[in-house]
Design an enzyme around this catalytic site. Structure first.
Site, mmCIF file in Angstrom:
data_model
loop_
_atom_site.group_PDB
_atom_site.id
_atom_site.type_symbol
_atom_site.label_atom_id
_atom_site.label_comp_id
_atom_site.label_asym_id
_atom_site.label_seq_id
_atom_site.Cartn_x
_atom_site.Cartn_y
_atom_site.Cartn_z
ATOM 1 N N GLU A 203 0.824 -1.204 0.000
ATOM 2 C CA GLU A 203 0.000 0.000 0.000
ATOM 3 C C GLU A 203 0.861 1.257 0.000
ATOM 4 O O GLU A 203 0.588 2.224 -0.718
ATOM 5 C CB GLU A 203 -0.927 0.017 1.223
ATOM 6 N N CYS B 110 -0.301 1.501 7.309
ATOM 7 C CA CYS B 110 -0.855 1.700 5.964
ATOM 8 C C CYS B 110 -2.290 2.206 6.022
ATOM 9 O O CYS B 110 -2.726 2.951 5.149
ATOM 10 C CB CYS B 110 -0.744 0.432 5.139
#
Length: 138
Positions: free
Chosen positions: A52, A86
């Site tokens: 991510e 993330c």
């Protein structure tokens, strides 16, 4: 092309010689462009990067700062959510209603949103009026 196809393709490029747990992420920017990232491990844990984070870095490097859709895929028994860091990174660039598709290479999926992944998120409004927010850069 659906984001899951992009995430699946980039997952194969992941560098995961230690965990052997490859992850792919694809995000769509407000501009409609799809940005991808894969996890990149390092023998000196925790110096690797998440899929991510890689996709977000590619988006920012491409000149976009707002994401409107996210997909993350891994080879797991159930869809794997982004780590806490993330989740915060996704929240930096996408609103709470941004759709997030979590998928497995076996075909299982879970649809959620950034807000569901990170309720009570920390954002710039929390810094309003603080000495940090009022400080002039360098």
């Amino acid at each position: 092309m659906p984001l899951i196809d992009d995430a699946r393709k980039v997952r194969e490029l992941a560098y995961a010689p230690y965990s052997r747990f490859k992850v792919g992420a694809a995000i769509r920017g407000r501009d409609g462009v799809v940005y991808v990232g894969c996890n990149v491990e390092n023998v000196a844990y925790p110096e690797g990067t998440c899929a991510e984070a890689g996709a977000i870095a590619a988006m920012v490097a491409g000149g976009e700062t707002e994401l409107v859709e996210v997909c993350v895929i891994a080879d797991s028994g159930s869809p794997v959510p982004p780590c806490g860091g993330c989740r915060q990174k996704l929240a930096e660039f996408g609103g709470p209603d941004v759709p997030v598709l979590l998928a497995t290479t076996g075909g299982l999926t879970l649809s959620t949103t950034i807000g569901e992944l990170l309720p009570g998120r920390f954002d710039a409004a929390h810094m309003a009026g603080s000495h940090v927010a009022d400080a002039a850069p360098g």
